[in-house]
Design a protein around this motif. Structure first.
Motif, PDB file in Angstrom:
ATOM      1  N   PHE A   1      81.574  57.433  35.554  1.00 18.87           N
ATOM      2  CA  PHE A   1      82.241  58.641  35.083  1.00 18.87           C
ATOM      3  C   PHE A   1      81.384  59.857  35.443  1.00 18.87           C
ATOM      4  N   VAL A   2      82.003  60.827  36.109  1.00 17.00           N
ATOM      5  CA  VAL A   2      81.320  62.057  36.500  1.00 17.00           C
ATOM      6  C   VAL A   2      82.186  63.242  36.099  1.00 17.00           C
ATOM      7  N   THR A   3      81.594  64.213  35.446  1.00 22.26           N
ATOM      8  CA  THR A   3      82.293  65.461  35.122  1.00 22.26           C
ATOM      9  C   THR A   3      81.621  66.609  35.855  1.00 22.26           C
ATOM     10  N   LEU A   4      82.396  67.293  36.684  1.00 19.93           N
ATOM     11  CA  LEU A   4      81.935  68.495  37.369  1.00 19.93           C
ATOM     12  C   LEU A   4      82.456  69.722  36.637  1.00 19.93           C
ATOM     13  N   ARG A   5      81.626  70.740  36.559  1.00 18.73           N
ATOM     14  CA  ARG A   5      82.074  72.023  35.988  1.00 18.73           C
ATOM     15  C   ARG A   5      82.017  73.088  37.080  1.00 18.73           C
ATOM     16  N   HIS A   6      83.153  73.732  37.290  1.00 22.58           N
ATOM     17  CA  HIS A   6      83.256  74.782  38.294  1.00 22.58           C
ATOM     18  C   HIS A   6      83.449  76.128  37.589  1.00 22.58           C
ATOM     19  N   GLU A   7      82.671  77.119  38.012  1.00 21.93           N
ATOM     20  CA  GLU A   7      82.825  78.487  37.515  1.00 21.93           C
ATOM     21  C   GLU A   7      83.251  79.358  38.698  1.00 21.93           C
ATOM     22  N   VAL A   8      84.371  80.064  38.545  1.00 21.57           N
ATOM     23  CA  VAL A   8      84.923  80.863  39.635  1.00 21.57           C
ATOM     24  C   VAL A   8      84.822  82.342  39.278  1.00 21.57           C
ATOM     25  N   TYR A   9      84.291  83.122  40.227  1.00 15.92           N
ATOM     26  CA  TYR A   9      84.074  84.557  40.023  1.00 15.92           C
ATOM     27  C   TYR A   9      84.765  85.339  41.133  1.00 15.92           C
ATOM     28  N   GLN A  10      85.240  86.519  40.772  1.00 13.63           N
ATOM     29  CA  GLN A  10      85.817  87.440  41.747  1.00 13.63           C
ATOM     30  C   GLN A  10      85.459  88.867  41.325  1.00 13.63           C
ATOM     31  N   ASP A  11      84.882  89.623  42.238  1.00 10.33           N
ATOM     32  CA  ASP A  11      84.395  90.975  41.900  1.00 10.33           C
ATOM     33  C   ASP A  11      83.475  90.934  40.680  1.00 10.33           C
ATOM     34  N   GLU A  12      82.623  89.901  40.627  1.00  6.09           N
ATOM     35  CA  GLU A  12      81.641  89.704  39.555  1.00  6.09           C
ATOM     36  C   GLU A  12      82.280  89.460  38.186  1.00  6.09           C
ATOM     37  N   VAL A  13      83.576  89.173  38.169  1.00 11.98           N
ATOM     38  CA  VAL A  13      84.275  88.833  36.931  1.00 11.98           C
ATOM     39  C   VAL A  13      84.416  87.313  36.865  1.00 11.98           C
ATOM     40  N   HIS A  14      84.042  86.736  35.719  1.00 15.32           N
ATOM     41  CA  HIS A  14      84.198  85.293  35.518  1.00 15.32           C
ATOM     42  C   HIS A  14      85.675  85.005  35.220  1.00 15.32           C
ATOM     43  N   CYS A  15      86.397  84.510  36.231  1.00 15.49           N
ATOM     44  CA  CYS A  15      87.849  84.358  36.123  1.00 15.49           C
ATOM     45  C   CYS A  15      88.281  83.009  35.565  1.00 15.49           C
ATOM     46  N   LEU A  16      87.508  81.967  35.816  1.00 12.48           N
ATOM     47  CA  LEU A  16      87.997  80.622  35.525  1.00 12.48           C
ATOM     48  C   LEU A  16      86.841  79.662  35.338  1.00 12.48           C
ATOM     49  N   THR A  17      86.974  78.782  34.342  1.00 14.00           N
ATOM     50  CA  THR A  17      86.105  77.613  34.212  1.00 14.00           C
ATOM     51  C   THR A  17      86.982  76.373  34.314  1.00 14.00           C
ATOM     52  N   GLU A  18      86.565  75.452  35.163  1.00 11.70           N
ATOM     53  CA  GLU A  18      87.323  74.212  35.359  1.00 11.70           C
ATOM     54  C   GLU A  18      86.387  73.022  35.207  1.00 11.70           C
ATOM     55  N   TRP A  19      86.841  72.025  34.447  1.00 16.39           N
ATOM     56  CA  TRP A  19      86.134  70.749  34.332  1.00 16.39           C
ATOM     57  C   TRP A  19      86.941  69.697  35.075  1.00 16.39           C
ATOM     58  N   GLN A  20      86.271  68.958  35.936  1.00 14.01           N
ATOM     59  CA  GLN A  20      86.916  67.938  36.767  1.00 14.01           C
ATOM     60  C   GLN A  20      86.293  66.588  36.432  1.00 14.01           C
ATOM     61  N   ASP A  21      87.099  65.679  35.900  1.00 15.80           N
ATOM     62  CA  ASP A  21      86.627  64.351  35.507  1.00 15.80           C
ATOM     63  C   ASP A  21      86.981  63.339  36.594  1.00 15.80           C
ATOM     64  N   LEU A  22      85.957  62.738  37.178  1.00 18.89           N
ATOM     65  CA  LEU A  22      86.128  61.739  38.227  1.00 18.89           C
ATOM     66  C   LEU A  22      85.755  60.360  37.697  1.00 18.89           C
ATOM     67  N   VAL A  23      86.477  59.341  38.182  1.00 18.88           N
ATOM     68  CA  VAL A  23      86.170  57.951  37.825  1.00 18.88           C
ATOM     69  C   VAL A  23      85.944  57.171  39.114  1.00 18.88           C
ATOM     70  N   TYR A  24      84.886  56.373  39.132  1.00 22.49           N
ATOM     71  CA  TYR A  24      84.579  55.505  40.263  1.00 22.49           C
ATOM     72  C   TYR A  24      84.654  54.051  39.792  1.00 22.49           C
ATOM     73  N   ARG A  25      85.222  53.210  40.645  1.00 26.71           N
ATOM     74  CA  ARG A  25      85.351  51.788  40.291  1.00 26.71           C
ATOM     75  C   ARG A  25      85.165  50.921  41.525  1.00 26.71           C
ATOM     76  N   LYS A  26      85.020  49.607  41.295  1.00 23.31           N
ATOM     77  CA  LYS A  26      84.830  48.683  42.410  1.00 23.31           C
ATOM     78  C   LYS A  26      86.177  48.358  43.043  1.00 23.31           C
ATOM     79  N   ASP A  27      86.130  47.696  44.211  1.00 25.27           N
ATOM     80  CA  ASP A  27      87.359  47.273  44.880  1.00 25.27           C
ATOM     81  C   ASP A  27      88.062  46.208  44.045  1.00 25.27           C
ATOM     82  N   PRO A  28      89.401  46.194  44.082  1.00 22.70           N
ATOM     83  CA  PRO A  28      90.112  45.167  43.310  1.00 22.70           C
ATOM     84  C   PRO A  28      89.970  43.789  43.947  1.00 22.70           C
TER      85      PRO A  28
END
Length: 251
Positions: A103-130
């Motif tokens: 389990f990996v969670t990435l946090r992205h912060e997006v800025y435009q004209d030095e304004v903090h416009c958006l925070t996004e959390w992205q949850d990734l899951v990794y698993r073995k081959d079936p």
């Protein structure tokens, strides 16, 4: 943030609205920006960048975007440069019912004209081959008490175009042999973020400008299946043709 790229996504999704310089981007359209091109030798077998850099290598080859959360602080507009900072917020390996999971969670912060416009959390899951004889987990059944609904189809052409616009090389979305023979899917897999994009546009149309949105994928949808986008109040979900729940979300 080139308006031509946003126009390409609109057209791919069947909308003729046109963005020009200074247009406000719809929620989640930032996914088609902030490309991170890598040379072929830096890619894994699945077409994603190899792990071991920002994302640690846990020895699990199959990747899925499992969930996401967004906090919208200010609108993003076209024709203006933007910056995204990304950090790994959490990373851990656990044992699940079907074997080891990463389990990996990435946090992205997006800025435009030095304004903090958006925070996004992205949850990734990794698993073995079936395993060849592995029994696929049973998907949950979706709610049927929706107040609004909309049927949507996803062609292989749309999946290819969305992969191109988001610079997503994951082969499960355009390489049928790989999706079926290596990762064990019944067809090309519709992108989780593309389902979430549809739900976000539905949410904005019903509720107005969004402050927050969160979604969780619960079962894959194949390219040959019709999806039903559903909503009730602030709850949104995707139902497959057999009644299974593919995604749940709230706004």
């Amino acid at each position: 943030m080139d308006p031509a790229r946003a126009n390409a996504l609109r057209v791919a999704m069947g909308d003729t609205a046109c963005f020009s310089k200074g247009s406000t981007l719809p929620p989640f359209f930032h996914q088609i920006y902030f490309w991170d091109p890598r040379p072929p030798e830096a890619l894994g077998r699945d077409g994603h960048p190899k792990v071991g850099g920002l994302i640690p290598d846990m020895g699990l080859p199959r990747r899925m975007w499992a969930a996401g959360r967004m906090q919208f602080n200010a609108p993003l507009v076209t024709g203006t440069p933007a910056k995204r900072d990304t950090v790994v917020e959490t990373s851990q390996r656990k044992e699940g019912r079907t074997g080891p999971l990463g389990f990996v969670t990435l946090r992205h912060e997006v800025y435009q004209d030095e304004v903090h416009c958006l925070t996004e959390w992205q949850d990734l899951v990794y698993r073995k081959d079936p395993a060849p004889d592995a029994v696929k987990p049973e998907a949950p059944q979706a709610r049927t008490d929706e107040e609004t609904r909309q049927d949507v189809r996803f062609s292989s052409t749309l999946l290819f175009r969305y992969s191109a616009l988001t610079f997503n090389g994951h082969r499960i979305h355009y390489d049928l042999d790989y999706a079926r023979d290596v990762e064990g899917y019944g067809g090309l897999v519709v992108h989780g973020p593309l389902l979430a994009q549809h739900l976000m546009l539905m949410a904005q149309a019903q509720l107005g400008p969004l402050e927050t949105f969160q979604f969780r994928a619960t079962a894959p949808l194949m390219h040959f299946e019709t999806a039903t986008l559903c909503s009730k109040g602030r709850d949104f979900w995707v139902r497959g043709p057999d009644g299974r729940q593919c995604m749940v979300a709230s706004a």
